[in-house]
Design an enzyme around this catalytic site. Structure first.
Site, PDB file in Angstrom:
ATOM      1  N   LYS A 102       0.848  -1.205   0.000  1.00 51.73           N
ATOM      2  CA  LYS A 102       0.000   0.000   0.000  1.00 51.73           C
ATOM      3  C   LYS A 102       0.880   1.250   0.000  1.00 51.73           C
ATOM      4  O   LYS A 102       2.091   1.164   0.263  1.00 51.73           O
ATOM      5  CB  LYS A 102      -0.913  -0.022   1.235  1.00 51.73           C
ATOM      6  CG  LYS A 102      -0.159  -0.019   2.571  1.00 51.73           C
ATOM      7  CD  LYS A 102      -1.073  -0.307   3.751  1.00 51.73           C
ATOM      8  CE  LYS A 102      -0.264  -0.377   5.050  1.00 51.73           C
ATOM      9  NZ  LYS A 102      -1.119  -0.795   6.202  1.00 51.73           N
ATOM     10  N   TYR A 157      16.687  30.099   6.135  1.00 53.71           N
ATOM     11  CA  TYR A 157      15.544  30.809   6.720  1.00 53.71           C
ATOM     12  C   TYR A 157      15.653  30.918   8.233  1.00 53.71           C
ATOM     13  O   TYR A 157      15.951  29.935   8.915  1.00 53.71           O
ATOM     14  CB  TYR A 157      14.243  30.070   6.402  1.00 53.71           C
ATOM     15  CG  TYR A 157      13.841  30.144   4.958  1.00 53.71           C
ATOM     16  CD1 TYR A 157      13.624  31.369   4.327  1.00 53.71           C
ATOM     17  CD2 TYR A 157      13.654  28.976   4.226  1.00 53.71           C
ATOM     18  CE1 TYR A 157      13.250  31.417   2.990  1.00 53.71           C
ATOM     19  CE2 TYR A 157      13.263  29.021   2.897  1.00 53.71           C
ATOM     20  CZ  TYR A 157      13.064  30.245   2.279  1.00 53.71           C
ATOM     21  OH  TYR A 157      12.687  30.284   0.979  1.00 53.71           O
TER      22      TYR A 157
END
Ligand code: PLP
Length: 387
Positions: free
Chosen positions: A39, A277
């Protein structure tokens, strides 16, 4: 499909041979056949790659969460049995019949709708009935179990091929709830015996269960002599840790994925120079900084900034400053990096290794979330042969 080839150096290398070998190791450890869980795009490794490699490694079943995921496998010609781990919506029933999938069933309304659809086609569809022994997610609660079995037995369109449950704490070997779940499963099987129902497959264990709970694997198979155990293994097939207490490496499993990039830019910076940042990090001394073109949009946890390491020149280098969407920075100190030098974010370079579990720990999560969070824009390159 992009109109240009993959031009960036960043890629996930997926070793099909490792997936195949891991299936063999899990089967040997469990003493049971393996249903390989593919999955979520094979836990981020590529569902088709994972499915083919797992089958080559001896898996007898595949499992997915969604009909849509199974359709991708059928589309490329995978004919192995595919288990649906949960009931889909009723609208999915014609498709699961078209695709010849094996649904997990537990809700009376779904059982009735599936039976009607199968009979309308003059077919019998094999189903696996799920008992909720304590996971509390899906599955018939013990009080509804007898009625579910009666409904399946009375449905001409259904054939009971398997019985399953799911453990909530298999990755904590000493958790007392596992024994309680197994006892409820055994009681559930007694209800089958009382009705003369004889499914041929019993499955309880996920990877952690398969590796550390032999009792879960054989779970009450004693009660149904003609049934064989199956283990539903996902995370271990990819060589990743099921949890803090159960580590893949301790069971001889190999990580199947290497996340590789290359230095895109280098510079020497002065002591005290802040970068990225928020200027959350500044160089402690004069030294070299390497920029690597991979970021959180590719699935690198932003939490790795200041907490993670990557491999460059066969050595661990700290990830410094804030990880950005597309790029991150490595501190190299006195070592001079070069543009195009290989950078390994996950996996082995020379003698050094970074495990996905390290990322998970830095990000306060589990390997499952890291693996399935690897971004779609990261090319998956298959290396190694599944045999
Ligand atoms: C995802 C899933 C598995 C696989 O679990 P792993 O811990 O990855 O081995 C097994 N069974 C069910 C019901 C699942 O949803």
């Amino acid at each position: 499909m992009s109109p240009v080839p993959d031009l960036r150096p960043t890629r996930a290398e997926v070793d099909a041979g490792a997936i195949a070998r891991n299936v063999g190791r899990i089967a040997a450890a469990a003493g049971a056949d393996v249903c390989a869980v593919v999955k979520a795009d094979g836990y981020g490794h590529g569902a088709v790659t994972a499915a083919r490699a797992a089958l080559a490694g001896g898996a007898t079943w595949l499992a997915v969460a969604l009909v849509e995921e199974a359709a991708v496998l059928r589309d490329v010609g995978v004919t192995a049995p595919v288990l649906l781990l949960s009931e889909p919506t009723p609208a999915a029933i014609p498709h699961l019949l078209d695709l010849d999938l094996t649904p997990t069933v537990y809700a009376p309304a779904f059982v009735a709708a599936l039976d009607a659809a199968a009979r309308a086609r003059g077919r019998r569809v094999a189903v696996h009935a799920k008992l909720d022994t304590g996971m509390g997610r899906v599955g018939a609660p013990p009080e509804d179990w007898p009625a579910l079995l009666d409904a399946i037995a009375a449905a001409p369109g259904l054939a009971l091929e398997g019985v399953e449950t799911h453990l909530a704490r298999a990755d904590e070997p000493s958790a007392p709830t596992t024994g309680a779940q197994l006892a409820r499963f055994a009681a559930g099987l007694a209800e089958l015996r009382a009705r003369g129902l004889a499914p041929r497959l019993l499955h309880v264990a996920n990877t952690a269960g398969a590796l550390v709970h032999g009792d879960a694997v054989r779970a009450a198979g004693a009660g149904l002599p003609d049934a064989a155990p199956l283990v539903r293994a996902g995370i271990g097939v990819y060589g990743l840790d099921p949890g803090g207490e159960v580590r893949a490496v301790d069971h001889g499993l190999e990580p199947a994925l290497r996340l590789v990039s290359a230095v895109s830019f280098v510079k020497r910076i002065a002591a005290g120079t802040p970068v990225s940042y928020g200027h959350r990090w500044a160089a402690p001394v004069d030294g070299w900084l390497a920029t690597v073109p991979v970021g959180y949009a590719d699935g690198v946890p932003r939490a790795l900034g200041g907490h993670g390491e990557a491999l460059l020149g066969g050595r661990r280098r700290p990830v410094v400053g804030t990880v950005t969407m597309d790029q991150l920075l490595l501190w190299c100190g006195d070592d001079v990096p070069d543009v195009d030098d290989e950078v390994v974010l996950l996996g082995t370079q020379g003698e050094a290794h970074v495990a996905m579990g390290e990322w998970a720990a830095a990000a306060g999560t589990i390997t499952y979330e890291v693996a399935t969070g690897l971004g779609p824009r990261l090319p998956r390159v298959v290396v190694g042969a599944a045999g």
